[in-house]
Design a protein around this motif. Structure first.
Motif, PDB file in Angstrom:
ATOM      1  N   THR A  19       0.924  -1.269   0.005  1.00 36.84           N
ATOM      2  CA  THR A  19      -0.090   0.075  -0.044  1.00 36.84           C
ATOM      3  C   THR A  19       0.869   1.226  -0.121  1.00 36.84           C
ATOM      4  O   THR A  19       0.526   2.229  -0.727  1.00 36.84           O
ATOM      5  N   ILE A  20       2.207   1.334   0.772  1.00 33.92           N
ATOM      6  CA  ILE A  20       2.676   2.289   0.948  1.00 33.92           C
ATOM      7  C   ILE A  20       3.321   2.615  -0.303  1.00 33.92           C
ATOM      8  O   ILE A  20       3.544   3.697  -0.823  1.00 33.92           O
ATOM      9  N   SER A  37       0.590   3.827  -3.393  1.00 32.86           N
ATOM     10  CA  SER A  37      -0.436   4.758  -3.448  1.00 32.86           C
ATOM     11  C   SER A  37       0.330   6.178  -3.453  1.00 32.86           C
ATOM     12  O   SER A  37       1.529   6.394  -2.733  1.00 32.86           O
ATOM     13  N   TRP A  62      -1.143  10.621   0.534  1.00 32.74           N
ATOM     14  CA  TRP A  62      -0.392  10.673   1.563  1.00 32.74           C
ATOM     15  C   TRP A  62      -1.266  10.146   3.130  1.00 32.74           C
ATOM     16  O   TRP A  62      -0.582   9.443   3.739  1.00 32.74           O
ATOM     17  N   SER A  81      -0.929   6.414   3.060  1.00 34.08           N
ATOM     18  CA  SER A  81       0.357   5.976   3.175  1.00 34.08           C
ATOM     19  C   SER A  81       0.717   6.269   4.626  1.00 34.08           C
ATOM     20  O   SER A  81       1.435   5.280   5.236  1.00 34.08           O
ATOM     21  N   TRP A  84       1.894   2.945   6.652  1.00 36.33           N
ATOM     22  CA  TRP A  84       2.882   2.947   7.385  1.00 36.33           C
ATOM     23  C   TRP A  84       2.762   2.785   8.909  1.00 36.33           C
ATOM     24  O   TRP A  84       3.585   1.862   9.467  1.00 36.33           O
ATOM     25  N   GLY A 121       8.558   4.111  -5.129  1.00 39.37           N
ATOM     26  CA  GLY A 121       7.302   3.568  -4.885  1.00 39.37           C
ATOM     27  C   GLY A 121       7.161   2.038  -5.221  1.00 39.37           C
ATOM     28  O   GLY A 121       6.891   1.059  -4.423  1.00 39.37           O
TER      29      GLY A 121
END
Length: 419
Positions: A303-304, A307, A310, A313, A317, A376
């Motif tokens: 996902t981090i 995407s 923010w 993310s 995270w 990414g």
């Protein structure tokens, strides 16, 4: 059943929380400083790799020292040394023509003292808690650490607009001195007993003492399998944290202060997971816990990396870090509950050496890969790999029967002398 005085533990917790608050300042400032100086993902990875080299070079020795020496003195020495190191870093780095080298050297030396402190402090907890309370006390330490780690990055993010990065390092230095004073005031004896190997050895020597922790882990199927899985996961997963500053700055296009919010979000989730640790350990199978948590981490890494929103993310995270902290907490409690106190320092140090020694090569490989791929997609690929590794260990390792293996171990009796 014994009922130990809890005051020494709370004093210990105050010291640990103080240093955690300061460390969160450095965790914010150091990656940002490397980013400003170099702007290179490979040099960032190199700094992290150098920081973990002490676990490869001195890990077993730290465990021996924690078991052989007065653990109180070991922790105080490590705290004072790190305070002096942090106080001198801004002056040395600003006057050097090769600041990247200075930062790498700082990371190496600071980690060496941190490793020594961790080996001693991990072995101290069973001294301060009754066996049935070890997980609860560890959870309290983790919650306090997470609270400090929430307040620290938020404070650092606010301070960075009105002060310099050097000031953040000085604040961290002061908190280590507070930690040293707190440990100094503990009146409970924290010295390891005269060392004796818990594994028969026909020719006892300093070498056999040093490797005793490794032998203890390797001869136990549960400890061995978990160490192998954790080492494999760390080889890839360490890249997620190492490149977080590039996720924040380059992938998401956020300002410097946003890095502090990501750090704080991770710590906030750590509070939640640490608070739930005891309840989860009672209601969820041990096997499911140690195998499902890496899968969650892998999905969050995907996902981090995929995407560019923010907020999403940040949530991913935070969950990634929280589950990683819960995995660590469960592993520490397992060893504290089933490893004899006189060799706990060596076993804890051996575990760190086995599982963290893969990090330098992993992050260096990741830093090289980022010369050819954007950060990414790279982090997303890391997430997929983490899920695959967890699946392999669930399918083809003794960890698929982790609960039965744990239940077959003999827990330390409640009156077991841990020092």
């Amino acid at each position: 059943m014994t009922n130990k005085d809890s005051r020494p533990f709370w004093t210990f917790l105050v010291g640990q929380t103080s240093s955690a608050f300061g460390t969160s300042f450095t965790s914010f400032a150091l990656p940002l400083l490397v980013y400003r100086i170099t702007g290179s993902s490979f040099l960032m990875a190199s700094t992290v790799a150098v920081a973990f080299l002490p676990y490869m070079l001195f890990g077993p020795l730290a465990g021996v020292l924690a078991d052989r020496l007065d653990r109180k003195r070991v922790m105080i020495t490590a705290d004072v040394a790190r305070a002096a190191l942090l106080l001198s870093l801004p002056v040395v780095a600003s006057s050097s023509t090769r600041p990247a080298v200075i930062l790498a050297a700082f990371a190496f030396i600071e980690t060496a003292f941190e490793m020594l402190h961790a080996a001693a402090s991990d072995a101290v907890v069973p001294t301060l808690a009754d066996p049935q309370d070890i997980l609860k006390f560890n959870a309290r330490l983790s919650v306090a650490d997470s609270i400090a780690s929430v307040l620290g990055p938020v404070s650092a993010a606010l301070l960075i607009s009105v002060t310099s990065l050097e000031t953040l390092f000085r604040i961290d230095s002061a908190t280590f001195l507070i930690s040293a004073i707190a440990v100094l005031t503990i009146r409970v004896k924290l010295t390891g007993r005269k060392m004796r190997s818990s594994i028969p050895d026909d020719s006892p020597s300093r070498w056999s003492e040093t490797v005793a922790g490794f032998r203890f882990i390797w001869r136990n199927r549960l400890f061995r399998s978990k160490a192998l899985m954790d080492g494999s996961l760390n080889f890839f997963g360490a890249n997620v944290y190492t490149q977080l500053i590039f996720i924040v700055k380059d992938h998401l296009g956020l300002p410097d202060s946003a890095f502090g919010w990501f750090e704080a979000g991770a710590a906030l989730t750590g509070i939640v997971t640490a608070t739930l640790a005891v309840r989860l350990s009672r209601r969820v199978s041990f096997t499911i816990l140690i195998l499902a948590l890496p899968v969650v981490q892998g999905l969050m890494a995907v996902t981090i990396g995929s995407s560019r929103i923010w907020q999403l993310s940040l949530v991913a995270w935070s969950i990634y870090s929280g589950t990683l902290g819960l995995s660590f907490l469960i592993g520490v409690e397992l060893r504290q509950r089933y490893v004899p106190g006189e060799m706990l320092g060596r076993v804890q140090a051996a575990q760190r050496t086995l599982t963290w020694s893969t990090i330098p090569l992993g992050v260096l490989s990741g830093g090289l890969a980022l010369n050819y791929v954007a950060v990414g997609p790279f982090i997303a690929a890391i997430g997929v790999t983490i899920c695959v590794i967890a699946g392999m260990f669930a399918w083809a390792s003794p960890l698929r029967r982790a609960t039965a293996l744990r239940d077959a171990l003999e827990p330390l009796p409640e009156d077991h002398p841990t020092v």
